[in-house]
Write a protein that holds these residues in place. Sequence first.
Motif, PDB file in Angstrom:
ATOM      1  N   SER A 415      12.111  19.425  -0.143  1.00  0.00           N
ATOM      2  CA  SER A 415      12.418  20.853  -0.089  1.00  0.00           C
ATOM      3  C   SER A 415      12.125  21.405   1.298  1.00  0.00           C
ATOM      4  N   ALA A 416      13.162  21.891   1.987  1.00  0.00           N
ATOM      5  CA  ALA A 416      12.976  22.477   3.313  1.00  0.00           C
ATOM      6  C   ALA A 416      12.115  23.730   3.234  1.00  0.00           C
ATOM      7  N   GLU A 417      12.262  24.475   2.128  1.00  0.00           N
ATOM      8  CA  GLU A 417      11.488  25.698   1.975  1.00  0.00           C
ATOM      9  C   GLU A 417      10.010  25.383   1.753  1.00  0.00           C
ATOM     10  N   GLU A 418       9.733  24.358   0.937  1.00  0.00           N
ATOM     11  CA  GLU A 418       8.341  23.973   0.721  1.00  0.00           C
ATOM     12  C   GLU A 418       7.722  23.438   2.008  1.00  0.00           C
ATOM     13  N   ARG A 419       8.480  22.678   2.780  1.00  0.00           N
ATOM     14  CA  ARG A 419       7.962  22.195   4.055  1.00  0.00           C
ATOM     15  C   ARG A 419       7.553  23.351   4.947  1.00  0.00           C
ATOM     16  N   ALA A 420       8.409  24.366   5.046  1.00  0.00           N
ATOM     17  CA  ALA A 420       8.107  25.516   5.898  1.00  0.00           C
ATOM     18  C   ALA A 420       6.875  26.259   5.401  1.00  0.00           C
ATOM     19  N   LEU A 421       6.790  26.494   4.090  1.00  0.00           N
ATOM     20  CA  LEU A 421       5.667  27.237   3.540  1.00  0.00           C
ATOM     21  C   LEU A 421       4.363  26.460   3.680  1.00  0.00           C
ATOM     22  N   VAL A 422       4.393  25.175   3.355  1.00  0.00           N
ATOM     23  CA  VAL A 422       3.170  24.373   3.407  1.00  0.00           C
ATOM     24  C   VAL A 422       2.681  24.202   4.838  1.00  0.00           C
ATOM     25  N   ILE A 423       3.575  23.858   5.756  1.00  0.00           N
ATOM     26  CA  ILE A 423       3.164  23.628   7.146  1.00  0.00           C
ATOM     27  C   ILE A 423       2.624  24.904   7.775  1.00  0.00           C
ATOM     28  N   SER A 424       3.288  26.026   7.546  1.00  0.00           N
ATOM     29  CA  SER A 424       2.792  27.287   8.118  1.00  0.00           C
ATOM     30  C   SER A 424       1.481  27.705   7.466  1.00  0.00           C
ATOM     31  N   ALA A 425       1.331  27.465   6.154  1.00  0.00           N
ATOM     32  CA  ALA A 425       0.076  27.798   5.473  1.00  0.00           C
ATOM     33  C   ALA A 425      -1.061  26.921   5.976  1.00  0.00           C
ATOM     34  N   MET A 426      -0.776  25.647   6.244  1.00  0.00           N
ATOM     35  CA  MET A 426      -1.799  24.756   6.787  1.00  0.00           C
ATOM     36  C   MET A 426      -2.327  25.281   8.122  1.00  0.00           C
ATOM     37  N   ASN A 427      -1.415  25.680   8.984  1.00  0.00           N
ATOM     38  CA  ASN A 427      -1.818  26.170  10.302  1.00  0.00           C
ATOM     39  C   ASN A 427      -2.496  27.535  10.217  1.00  0.00           C
ATOM     40  N   THR A 428      -2.002  28.378   9.314  1.00  0.00           N
ATOM     41  CA  THR A 428      -2.569  29.720   9.168  1.00  0.00           C
ATOM     42  C   THR A 428      -4.004  29.671   8.680  1.00  0.00           C
ATOM     43  N   ILE A 429      -4.262  28.837   7.684  1.00  0.00           N
ATOM     44  CA  ILE A 429      -5.623  28.783   7.135  1.00  0.00           C
ATOM     45  C   ILE A 429      -6.607  28.289   8.187  1.00  0.00           C
ATOM     46  N   GLY A 430      -6.174  27.356   9.024  1.00  0.00           N
ATOM     47  CA  GLY A 430      -7.044  26.860  10.082  1.00  0.00           C
ATOM     48  C   GLY A 430      -7.371  27.936  11.093  1.00  0.00           C
ATOM     49  N   ASN A 431      -6.364  28.696  11.510  1.00  0.00           N
ATOM     50  CA  ASN A 431      -6.590  29.759  12.484  1.00  0.00           C
ATOM     51  C   ASN A 431      -7.382  30.922  11.896  1.00  0.00           C
ATOM     52  N   THR A 432      -7.173  31.190  10.608  1.00  0.00           N
ATOM     53  CA  THR A 432      -7.890  32.293   9.975  1.00  0.00           C
ATOM     54  C   THR A 432      -9.395  32.050   9.977  1.00  0.00           C
ATOM     55  N   PHE A 433      -9.790  30.875   9.543  1.00  0.00           N
ATOM     56  CA  PHE A 433     -11.215  30.565   9.523  1.00  0.00           C
ATOM     57  C   PHE A 433     -11.751  30.292  10.927  1.00  0.00           C
ATOM     58  N   GLY A 434     -10.895  29.751  11.783  1.00  0.00           N
ATOM     59  CA  GLY A 434     -11.323  29.475  13.150  1.00  0.00           C
ATOM     60  C   GLY A 434     -11.591  30.725  13.952  1.00  0.00           C
ATOM     61  N   ALA A 435     -11.099  31.868  13.473  1.00  0.00           N
ATOM     62  CA  ALA A 435     -11.304  33.116  14.210  1.00  0.00           C
ATOM     63  C   ALA A 435     -12.701  33.696  14.011  1.00  0.00           C
ATOM     64  N   TRP A 436     -13.375  33.339  12.897  1.00  0.00           N
ATOM     65  CA  TRP A 436     -14.685  33.968  12.662  1.00  0.00           C
ATOM     66  C   TRP A 436     -15.820  32.984  12.383  1.00  0.00           C
ATOM     67  N   ILE A 437     -15.527  31.801  11.893  1.00  0.00           N
ATOM     68  CA  ILE A 437     -16.602  30.845  11.610  1.00  0.00           C
ATOM     69  C   ILE A 437     -17.449  30.520  12.838  1.00  0.00           C
ATOM     70  N   PRO A 438     -16.832  30.332  14.036  1.00  0.00           N
ATOM     71  CA  PRO A 438     -17.655  30.030  15.213  1.00  0.00           C
ATOM     72  C   PRO A 438     -18.711  31.090  15.526  1.00  0.00           C
ATOM     73  N   LEU A 439     -18.471  32.332  15.089  1.00  0.00           N
ATOM     74  CA  LEU A 439     -19.456  33.381  15.349  1.00  0.00           C
ATOM     75  C   LEU A 439     -20.785  33.094  14.668  1.00  0.00           C
ATOM     76  N   PHE A 440     -20.728  32.334  13.572  1.00  0.00           N
ATOM     77  CA  PHE A 440     -21.945  32.032  12.818  1.00  0.00           C
ATOM     78  C   PHE A 440     -22.446  30.613  13.062  1.00  0.00           C
ATOM     79  N   VAL A 441     -21.538  29.727  13.382  1.00  0.00           N
ATOM     80  CA  VAL A 441     -21.899  28.310  13.505  1.00  0.00           C
ATOM     81  C   VAL A 441     -22.141  27.898  14.953  1.00  0.00           C
ATOM     82  N   TRP A 442     -21.294  28.384  15.846  1.00  0.00           N
ATOM     83  CA  TRP A 442     -21.394  28.032  17.262  1.00  0.00           C
ATOM     84  C   TRP A 442     -21.899  29.238  18.051  1.00  0.00           C
TER      85      TRP A 442
END
Length: 484
Positions: A415-442
Amino acid sequence: MSFPTEKSPQVLDATESPDIELSKETPGQSPGSVTARRQKWYEWFAPTDTPAERRLILKLDGLIIVFVFLAYWAKVLDSSATSTAYVSGMKEDLKLYGNQLNYLNTVYYVGFIVMQIPLTLLMTRCPVNYFLPAADLLWGVFTLAQYKVSTITQLYALRFFVGALGGFFFPAVQWYLGCWYKRSELSRRGAIFFIASQVGSMSSGYIQAGAYDRLNGRFGLEGWRWLYIICFACTVPIAFLGLCLLPSTPDKCNSRFLTSDEIILAQERMKSENREARQPFTWPGIIRILKGWRIWVLVAFAFFFSQADGVSSNSGLSLWLKAEGYSVGKIDTITTVSPAVTIIASVICAVLSDIYDAKASLIAITAVLNIFACVVLAIWNIPDGLKFFAFFLSGTADGIAAIIYAWANEICAHSAEERALVISAMNTIGNTFGAWIPLFVWKTVDAPRYLIGYNWTIALDVCMLLMLVVLHHFWVREQKLTRA
Protein backbone atom coordinates in the motif's frame (compact mmCIF):
# COMPACT_ATOMS: atom_id res chain seq x y z
CA MET A 1 22.37 -11.81 17.92
CA SER A 2 21.64 -13.06 14.41
CA PHE A 3 18.48 -13.56 12.47
CA PRO A 4 17.71 -15.52 9.32
CA THR A 5 17.76 -13.51 6.14
CA GLU A 6 14.44 -12.52 4.67
CA LYS A 7 14.78 -14.04 1.21
CA SER A 8 15.82 -17.34 -0.28
CA PRO A 9 18.18 -17.88 -3.22
CA GLN A 10 16.59 -17.12 -6.55
CA VAL A 11 16.28 -19.94 -9.07
CA LEU A 12 16.41 -18.68 -12.64
CA ASP A 13 16.84 -19.82 -16.19
CA ALA A 14 20.49 -19.88 -17.23
CA THR A 15 19.69 -17.96 -20.40
CA GLU A 16 18.40 -14.90 -18.54
CA SER A 17 21.78 -13.42 -17.55
CA PRO A 18 25.39 -14.08 -18.48
CA ASP A 19 26.30 -13.72 -14.79
CA ILE A 20 24.32 -16.79 -13.72
CA GLU A 21 26.45 -19.85 -13.22
CA LEU A 22 25.54 -23.53 -13.16
CA SER A 23 25.58 -25.01 -9.69
CA LYS A 24 26.58 -28.52 -8.76
CA GLU A 25 23.75 -30.93 -8.35
CA THR A 26 22.76 -31.61 -4.77
CA PRO A 27 20.43 -34.24 -3.33
CA GLY A 28 16.84 -33.33 -4.02
CA GLN A 29 17.78 -30.82 -6.71
CA SER A 30 16.76 -31.43 -10.30
CA PRO A 31 19.53 -31.87 -12.85
CA GLY A 32 20.49 -28.73 -14.70
CA SER A 33 18.97 -26.32 -12.17
CA VAL A 34 20.88 -23.10 -11.60
CA THR A 35 21.16 -20.46 -8.93
CA ALA A 36 22.08 -16.79 -9.27
CA ARG A 37 25.60 -15.74 -8.41
CA ARG A 38 25.62 -13.59 -5.30
CA GLN A 39 26.26 -9.91 -5.89
CA LYS A 40 29.73 -8.71 -4.87
CA TRP A 41 30.04 -5.81 -2.42
CA TYR A 42 31.62 -3.54 -5.04
CA GLU A 43 29.03 -4.28 -7.73
CA TRP A 44 26.37 -1.64 -8.29
CA PHE A 45 23.99 -3.99 -10.10
CA ALA A 46 22.66 -7.41 -9.19
CA PRO A 47 23.81 -10.29 -11.43
CA THR A 48 20.18 -10.87 -12.42
CA ASP A 49 19.66 -7.30 -13.68
CA THR A 50 19.17 -7.22 -17.43
CA PRO A 51 20.97 -4.62 -19.59
CA ALA A 52 17.70 -2.70 -19.84
CA GLU A 53 17.33 -2.70 -16.06
CA ARG A 54 20.88 -1.47 -15.61
CA ARG A 55 20.29 1.44 -17.98
CA LEU A 56 17.08 2.29 -16.12
CA ILE A 57 18.77 2.14 -12.71
CA LEU A 58 21.58 4.43 -13.88
CA LYS A 59 19.03 6.89 -15.21
CA LEU A 60 17.07 6.84 -11.96
CA ASP A 61 20.24 7.42 -9.96
CA GLY A 62 21.09 10.44 -12.08
CA LEU A 63 17.56 11.85 -12.06
CA ILE A 64 16.56 11.19 -8.44
CA ILE A 65 19.57 10.55 -6.18
CA VAL A 66 21.55 13.59 -7.33
CA PHE A 67 18.65 15.92 -6.56
CA VAL A 68 17.67 14.49 -3.19
CA PHE A 69 21.32 14.47 -2.04
CA LEU A 70 21.89 18.12 -2.95
CA ALA A 71 18.52 19.23 -1.57
CA TYR A 72 19.10 17.52 1.78
CA TRP A 73 22.60 18.98 2.00
CA ALA A 74 21.17 22.49 1.50
CA LYS A 75 18.61 21.95 4.25
CA VAL A 76 21.31 21.02 6.74
CA LEU A 77 22.99 24.36 6.02
CA ASP A 78 19.82 26.19 7.10
CA SER A 79 19.33 24.07 10.22
CA SER A 80 22.56 25.49 11.59
CA ALA A 81 22.28 28.98 10.05
CA THR A 82 20.11 30.45 12.80
CA SER A 83 22.43 29.36 15.61
CA THR A 84 25.39 30.76 13.66
CA ALA A 85 23.52 33.99 12.90
CA TYR A 86 22.60 34.38 16.57
CA VAL A 87 26.23 34.51 17.66
CA SER A 88 27.26 36.52 14.59
CA GLY A 89 25.35 39.72 15.29
CA MET A 90 21.65 38.82 15.04
CA LYS A 91 21.28 38.81 18.83
CA GLU A 92 22.42 42.42 19.09
CA ASP A 93 20.69 43.71 15.92
CA LEU A 94 17.28 42.28 16.83
CA LYS A 95 17.78 42.77 20.58
CA LEU A 96 17.28 39.10 21.38
CA TYR A 97 17.72 38.33 25.05
CA GLY A 98 16.64 35.64 27.47
CA ASN A 99 15.32 32.47 25.84
CA GLN A 100 14.51 33.85 22.39
CA LEU A 101 16.93 31.46 20.67
CA ASN A 102 15.21 28.52 22.40
CA TYR A 103 11.85 29.88 21.30
CA LEU A 104 13.08 30.19 17.72
CA ASN A 105 14.16 26.55 17.75
CA THR A 106 10.84 25.54 19.33
CA VAL A 107 8.80 27.33 16.67
CA TYR A 108 10.93 25.69 13.97
CA TYR A 109 10.33 22.23 15.45
CA VAL A 110 6.59 22.88 15.82
CA GLY A 111 6.34 23.46 12.07
CA PHE A 112 8.76 20.60 11.44
CA ILE A 113 6.77 18.07 13.47
CA VAL A 114 3.16 19.18 12.95
CA MET A 115 3.35 19.29 9.16
CA GLN A 116 5.40 16.15 8.48
CA ILE A 117 2.55 13.67 8.17
CA PRO A 118 0.04 15.99 6.40
CA LEU A 119 2.54 17.15 3.77
CA THR A 120 3.90 13.65 3.16
CA LEU A 121 0.37 12.32 2.64
CA LEU A 122 -0.47 15.32 0.43
CA MET A 123 2.54 14.51 -1.73
CA THR A 124 1.08 11.07 -2.50
CA ARG A 125 -1.93 12.82 -4.07
CA CYS A 126 0.19 15.15 -6.26
CA PRO A 127 2.77 14.74 -9.03
CA VAL A 128 5.92 14.17 -6.99
CA ASN A 129 8.17 15.65 -9.69
CA TYR A 130 6.49 19.03 -9.13
CA PHE A 131 5.63 18.76 -5.43
CA LEU A 132 9.14 18.15 -4.08
CA PRO A 133 10.94 20.88 -6.07
CA ALA A 134 8.10 23.37 -5.47
CA ALA A 135 8.28 22.76 -1.71
CA ASP A 136 12.05 23.13 -1.94
CA LEU A 137 11.69 26.43 -3.78
CA LEU A 138 9.19 27.75 -1.22
CA TRP A 139 11.53 26.65 1.56
CA GLY A 140 14.27 28.70 -0.10
CA VAL A 141 12.02 31.76 -0.36
CA PHE A 142 11.10 31.64 3.34
CA THR A 143 14.76 31.11 4.18
CA LEU A 144 15.72 34.17 2.13
CA ALA A 145 13.01 36.27 3.78
CA GLN A 146 14.77 35.87 7.11
CA TYR A 147 17.55 38.21 6.01
CA LYS A 148 15.05 41.10 5.93
CA VAL A 149 13.55 40.63 9.39
CA SER A 150 13.62 43.51 11.82
CA THR A 151 11.69 41.98 14.74
CA ILE A 152 11.68 38.66 16.55
CA THR A 153 7.96 38.20 15.73
CA GLN A 154 8.72 38.18 12.01
CA LEU A 155 11.45 35.64 12.56
CA TYR A 156 9.11 33.38 14.57
CA ALA A 157 6.61 33.25 11.68
CA LEU A 158 9.27 32.55 9.08
CA ARG A 159 10.94 29.85 11.15
CA PHE A 160 7.61 28.01 11.43
CA PHE A 161 7.21 27.83 7.64
CA VAL A 162 10.88 26.93 7.12
CA GLY A 163 10.43 24.04 9.56
CA ALA A 164 7.18 22.91 7.91
CA LEU A 165 8.56 22.93 4.37
CA GLY A 166 11.82 21.27 5.33
CA GLY A 167 10.58 18.79 7.91
CA PHE A 168 8.59 16.52 5.60
CA PHE A 169 11.47 16.16 3.12
CA PHE A 170 13.16 13.16 4.77
CA PRO A 171 10.10 10.86 5.04
CA ALA A 172 8.82 12.05 1.66
CA VAL A 173 12.05 11.10 -0.07
CA GLN A 174 12.13 7.70 1.67
CA TRP A 175 8.63 7.04 0.33
CA TYR A 176 9.61 8.31 -3.13
CA LEU A 177 12.66 6.03 -3.30
CA GLY A 178 10.37 3.13 -2.43
CA CYS A 179 8.31 3.92 -5.54
CA TRP A 180 11.22 3.31 -7.90
CA TYR A 181 13.80 0.98 -6.35
CA LYS A 182 13.67 -2.72 -5.46
CA ARG A 183 14.39 -3.87 -1.92
CA SER A 184 17.87 -5.01 -2.99
CA GLU A 185 18.59 -1.43 -4.13
CA LEU A 186 16.88 0.72 -1.52
CA SER A 187 19.41 0.67 1.31
CA ARG A 188 22.28 1.99 -0.78
CA ARG A 189 20.20 4.79 -2.26
CA GLY A 190 18.79 5.64 1.17
CA ALA A 191 22.33 5.71 2.55
CA ILE A 192 23.52 8.13 -0.14
CA PHE A 193 20.57 10.37 0.67
CA PHE A 194 21.22 10.18 4.41
CA ILE A 195 24.95 10.85 3.99
CA ALA A 196 24.04 14.31 2.64
CA SER A 197 23.13 15.34 6.20
CA GLN A 198 26.54 14.29 7.47
CA VAL A 199 28.33 16.06 4.63
CA GLY A 200 26.23 19.13 5.41
CA SER A 201 27.20 18.99 9.08
CA MET A 202 30.88 18.75 8.17
CA SER A 203 30.79 21.57 5.60
CA SER A 204 28.31 24.05 7.10
CA GLY A 205 30.75 25.54 9.62
CA TYR A 206 33.38 26.24 6.97
CA ILE A 207 30.86 27.71 4.51
CA GLN A 208 29.21 29.94 7.09
CA ALA A 209 32.49 31.10 8.62
CA GLY A 210 33.91 31.97 5.20
CA ALA A 211 30.73 33.78 4.18
CA TYR A 212 30.69 35.87 7.34
CA ASP A 213 34.37 36.83 7.08
CA ARG A 214 34.14 37.89 3.43
CA LEU A 215 30.65 39.37 3.20
CA ASN A 216 30.09 41.12 6.54
CA GLY A 217 29.20 44.73 5.72
CA ARG A 218 29.05 44.14 1.95
CA PHE A 219 26.28 46.26 0.38
CA GLY A 220 25.39 47.46 3.87
CA LEU A 221 24.27 44.03 5.07
CA GLU A 222 25.45 42.43 8.27
CA GLY A 223 27.22 39.09 7.99
CA TRP A 224 24.43 37.13 9.66
CA ARG A 225 21.95 38.32 7.01
CA TRP A 226 24.27 37.03 4.29
CA LEU A 227 24.02 33.55 5.79
CA TYR A 228 20.35 33.32 4.81
CA ILE A 229 21.05 34.73 1.35
CA ILE A 230 23.66 32.03 0.81
CA CYS A 231 21.23 29.30 1.91
CA PHE A 232 18.74 30.65 -0.65
CA ALA A 233 21.41 30.81 -3.35
CA CYS A 234 22.24 27.15 -2.72
CA THR A 235 18.59 26.08 -2.77
CA VAL A 236 17.16 27.75 -5.87
CA PRO A 237 19.39 26.05 -8.48
CA ILE A 238 18.78 22.69 -6.78
CA ALA A 239 15.00 23.23 -6.84
CA PHE A 240 15.06 24.06 -10.56
CA LEU A 241 17.28 21.04 -11.14
CA GLY A 242 14.57 18.91 -9.52
CA LEU A 243 11.87 20.46 -11.70
CA CYS A 244 13.90 19.55 -14.79
CA LEU A 245 15.02 16.07 -13.79
CA LEU A 246 12.63 14.33 -11.40
CA PRO A 247 10.21 11.75 -12.76
CA SER A 248 6.91 11.27 -10.96
CA THR A 249 6.00 7.76 -9.80
CA PRO A 250 5.97 4.76 -12.17
CA ASP A 251 2.16 4.48 -12.16
CA LYS A 252 1.75 8.04 -13.51
CA CYS A 253 5.12 8.89 -14.98
CA ASN A 254 5.73 11.79 -17.34
CA SER A 255 9.48 12.15 -17.76
CA ARG A 256 11.32 13.50 -20.77
CA PHE A 257 14.31 11.34 -19.84
CA LEU A 258 12.58 7.96 -19.54
CA THR A 259 11.25 6.10 -22.57
CA SER A 260 7.86 4.39 -22.58
CA ASP A 261 9.60 1.01 -22.45
CA GLU A 262 11.61 2.09 -19.40
CA ILE A 263 8.45 3.28 -17.63
CA ILE A 264 6.78 -0.09 -18.32
CA LEU A 265 9.91 -1.84 -17.05
CA ALA A 266 9.81 0.27 -13.89
CA GLN A 267 6.18 -0.70 -13.35
CA GLU A 268 7.01 -4.38 -13.81
CA ARG A 269 9.90 -4.09 -11.36
CA MET A 270 7.57 -2.70 -8.69
CA LYS A 271 4.99 -5.42 -9.39
CA SER A 272 7.67 -8.06 -8.83
CA GLU A 273 8.25 -6.45 -5.41
CA ASN A 274 4.50 -6.46 -4.64
CA ARG A 275 4.81 -2.67 -4.41
CA GLU A 276 1.34 -1.34 -5.14
CA ALA A 277 0.60 1.90 -6.98
CA ARG A 278 -1.16 4.84 -5.35
CA GLN A 279 -4.83 4.49 -4.49
CA PRO A 280 -7.40 7.03 -3.24
CA PHE A 281 -7.45 7.66 0.51
CA THR A 282 -10.58 6.30 2.17
CA TRP A 283 -11.70 6.12 5.80
CA PRO A 284 -11.92 2.31 5.68
CA GLY A 285 -8.40 2.23 4.32
CA ILE A 286 -7.09 4.50 7.09
CA ILE A 287 -8.87 2.42 9.74
CA ARG A 288 -7.37 -0.74 8.24
CA ILE A 289 -3.88 0.77 8.52
CA LEU A 290 -4.47 1.80 12.13
CA LYS A 291 -5.74 -1.66 13.03
CA GLY A 292 -2.71 -3.39 11.55
CA TRP A 293 0.53 -4.20 13.36
CA ARG A 294 2.89 -2.40 10.97
CA ILE A 295 2.31 1.19 11.99
CA TRP A 296 2.45 0.50 15.72
CA VAL A 297 5.46 -1.81 15.70
CA LEU A 298 7.47 0.27 13.22
CA VAL A 299 6.72 3.59 14.95
CA ALA A 300 7.61 2.12 18.36
CA PHE A 301 10.83 0.76 16.91
CA ALA A 302 11.60 4.15 15.33
CA PHE A 303 11.21 5.87 18.70
CA PHE A 304 14.03 3.85 20.27
CA PHE A 305 16.24 4.18 17.20
CA SER A 306 15.75 7.94 16.82
CA GLN A 307 16.80 8.67 20.42
CA ALA A 308 19.77 6.28 20.48
CA ASP A 309 22.15 8.65 18.69
CA GLY A 310 22.34 10.97 21.70
CA VAL A 311 26.09 10.60 22.18
CA SER A 312 26.92 12.08 18.78
CA SER A 313 24.05 14.60 18.66
CA ASN A 314 24.54 16.25 22.05
CA SER A 315 28.09 17.59 21.73
CA GLY A 316 29.60 15.34 24.38
CA LEU A 317 32.88 14.99 22.49
CA SER A 318 33.37 18.71 21.81
CA LEU A 319 32.56 19.67 25.41
CA TRP A 320 35.00 17.07 26.75
CA LEU A 321 37.72 18.31 24.40
CA LYS A 322 37.08 21.88 25.53
CA ALA A 323 37.28 20.84 29.20
CA GLU A 324 40.58 19.11 28.42
CA GLY A 325 42.02 22.35 27.05
CA TYR A 326 42.08 21.55 23.32
CA SER A 327 42.23 24.54 20.98
CA VAL A 328 39.19 25.57 18.92
CA GLY A 329 40.93 24.45 15.74
CA LYS A 330 41.67 21.00 17.10
CA ILE A 331 38.13 20.64 18.46
CA ASP A 332 36.66 21.55 15.06
CA THR A 333 38.95 19.03 13.36
CA ILE A 334 38.53 16.13 15.79
CA THR A 335 34.74 16.39 15.94
CA THR A 336 34.50 15.84 12.17
CA VAL A 337 35.52 12.23 12.79
CA SER A 338 32.08 11.33 14.19
CA PRO A 339 30.10 12.24 11.04
CA ALA A 340 32.84 10.54 9.00
CA VAL A 341 32.25 7.35 11.01
CA THR A 342 28.52 7.70 10.40
CA ILE A 343 29.15 7.98 6.65
CA ILE A 344 31.35 4.87 6.62
CA ALA A 345 28.88 2.91 8.77
CA SER A 346 26.00 3.96 6.51
CA VAL A 347 27.79 2.76 3.40
CA ILE A 348 28.83 -0.57 4.95
CA CYS A 349 25.37 -1.29 6.35
CA ALA A 350 23.67 -0.32 3.09
CA VAL A 351 25.89 -2.53 0.94
CA LEU A 352 25.57 -5.55 3.24
CA SER A 353 21.83 -5.01 3.59
CA ASP A 354 21.22 -4.92 -0.16
CA ILE A 355 23.45 -7.89 -0.94
CA TYR A 356 22.67 -10.22 1.97
CA ASP A 357 19.24 -8.88 2.98
CA ALA A 358 20.47 -8.92 6.58
CA LYS A 359 18.69 -5.87 7.93
CA ALA A 360 17.85 -7.38 11.32
CA SER A 361 21.39 -8.60 11.94
CA LEU A 362 22.94 -5.26 10.98
CA ILE A 363 20.57 -3.37 13.27
CA ALA A 364 21.37 -5.73 16.14
CA ILE A 365 25.14 -5.42 15.65
CA THR A 366 24.93 -1.62 15.55
CA ALA A 367 22.88 -1.55 18.75
CA VAL A 368 25.45 -3.74 20.52
CA LEU A 369 28.29 -1.47 19.37
CA ASN A 370 26.44 1.57 20.67
CA ILE A 371 25.79 -0.15 24.01
CA PHE A 372 29.52 -0.89 24.33
CA ALA A 373 30.41 2.74 23.57
CA CYS A 374 27.94 4.05 26.14
CA VAL A 375 29.08 1.61 28.81
CA VAL A 376 32.66 2.82 28.32
CA LEU A 377 31.59 6.48 28.50
CA ALA A 378 29.40 5.86 31.54
CA ILE A 379 32.44 4.45 33.37
CA TRP A 380 34.30 7.61 32.23
CA ASN A 381 37.49 7.19 34.29
CA ILE A 382 39.31 5.35 31.52
CA PRO A 383 42.34 6.03 29.28
CA ASP A 384 41.83 8.89 26.84
CA GLY A 385 42.45 6.61 23.87
CA LEU A 386 39.56 4.36 24.86
CA LYS A 387 37.37 7.38 25.46
CA PHE A 388 38.11 8.71 21.96
CA PHE A 389 37.33 5.26 20.55
CA ALA A 390 33.97 5.17 22.36
CA PHE A 391 32.99 8.66 21.17
CA PHE A 392 33.88 7.79 17.57
CA LEU A 393 32.21 4.36 17.77
CA SER A 394 28.95 6.00 18.80
CA GLY A 395 28.87 7.57 15.34
CA THR A 396 27.74 4.18 14.00
CA ALA A 397 24.34 4.63 15.70
CA ASP A 398 22.90 6.54 12.73
CA GLY A 399 24.49 4.22 10.20
CA ILE A 400 21.38 2.02 10.13
CA ALA A 401 18.92 4.83 9.30
CA ALA A 402 18.78 3.94 5.60
CA ILE A 403 18.14 0.23 6.15
CA ILE A 404 15.42 0.89 8.74
CA TYR A 405 13.44 3.02 6.29
CA ALA A 406 14.20 0.61 3.44
CA TRP A 407 12.75 -2.14 5.61
CA ALA A 408 9.64 -0.05 6.27
CA ASN A 409 9.23 0.41 2.50
CA GLU A 410 9.48 -3.35 2.06
CA ILE A 411 7.12 -4.23 4.92
CA CYS A 412 4.43 -1.78 3.72
CA ALA A 413 4.94 -2.53 0.02
CA HIS A 414 1.31 -3.55 -0.53
CA SER A 415 0.00 0.00 0.00
CA ALA A 416 1.53 3.30 -1.14
CA GLU A 417 -0.70 5.14 1.32
CA GLU A 418 0.38 2.97 4.25
CA ARG A 419 4.02 3.44 3.28
CA ALA A 420 3.60 7.22 3.33
CA LEU A 421 1.72 7.23 6.65
CA VAL A 422 4.04 4.79 8.41
CA ILE A 423 7.31 6.35 7.21
CA SER A 424 6.22 9.89 8.06
CA ALA A 425 4.87 8.75 11.45
CA MET A 426 8.18 7.01 12.19
CA ASN A 427 10.11 10.19 11.52
CA THR A 428 7.60 12.43 13.29
CA ILE A 429 7.63 10.45 16.52
CA GLY A 430 11.42 10.57 16.62
CA ASN A 431 11.54 14.33 16.13
CA THR A 432 8.71 14.94 18.59
CA PHE A 433 10.47 13.23 21.46
CA GLY A 434 13.87 14.44 20.31
CA ALA A 435 12.71 18.02 20.76
CA TRP A 436 12.26 17.78 24.55
CA ILE A 437 13.81 14.61 25.97
CA PRO A 438 17.38 16.01 25.77
CA LEU A 439 16.32 18.81 28.13
CA PHE A 440 15.98 16.22 30.88
CA VAL A 441 18.50 13.58 29.86
CA TRP A 442 21.34 15.53 28.27
CA LYS A 443 21.53 18.46 30.67
CA THR A 444 24.30 20.94 29.95
CA VAL A 445 25.18 21.03 33.65
CA ASP A 446 26.13 17.33 33.41
CA ALA A 447 28.62 17.93 30.59
CA PRO A 448 31.01 16.57 29.59
CA ARG A 449 30.18 13.42 31.57
CA TYR A 450 26.56 12.86 30.65
CA LEU A 451 26.06 9.94 33.04
CA ILE A 452 22.26 10.04 32.75
CA GLY A 453 22.48 10.41 28.97
CA TYR A 454 24.83 7.46 28.47
CA ASN A 455 22.73 5.17 30.67
CA TRP A 456 19.58 6.38 28.91
CA THR A 457 21.13 5.46 25.55
CA ILE A 458 22.05 1.99 26.86
CA ALA A 459 18.41 1.47 27.88
CA LEU A 460 17.21 2.70 24.46
CA ASP A 461 19.46 0.26 22.62
CA VAL A 462 18.35 -2.65 24.81
CA CYS A 463 14.71 -1.75 24.11
CA MET A 464 15.52 -1.43 20.42
CA LEU A 465 16.90 -4.99 20.43
CA LEU A 466 13.70 -6.22 22.08
CA MET A 467 11.56 -4.35 19.56
CA LEU A 468 13.72 -5.79 16.78
CA VAL A 469 12.75 -9.29 17.91
CA VAL A 470 9.07 -8.26 17.90
CA LEU A 471 9.35 -6.62 14.47
CA HIS A 472 11.19 -9.59 12.98
CA HIS A 473 8.61 -12.01 14.44
CA PHE A 474 5.66 -10.15 12.91
CA TRP A 475 7.40 -9.77 9.56
CA VAL A 476 8.41 -13.43 9.27
CA ARG A 477 4.91 -14.51 10.30
CA GLU A 478 3.34 -12.29 7.64
CA GLN A 479 5.68 -13.66 4.97
CA LYS A 480 4.71 -17.21 5.88
CA LEU A 481 1.00 -16.34 5.70
CA THR A 482 1.52 -14.67 2.33
CA ARG A 483 3.34 -17.69 0.90
CA ALA A 484 0.68 -20.01 2.27
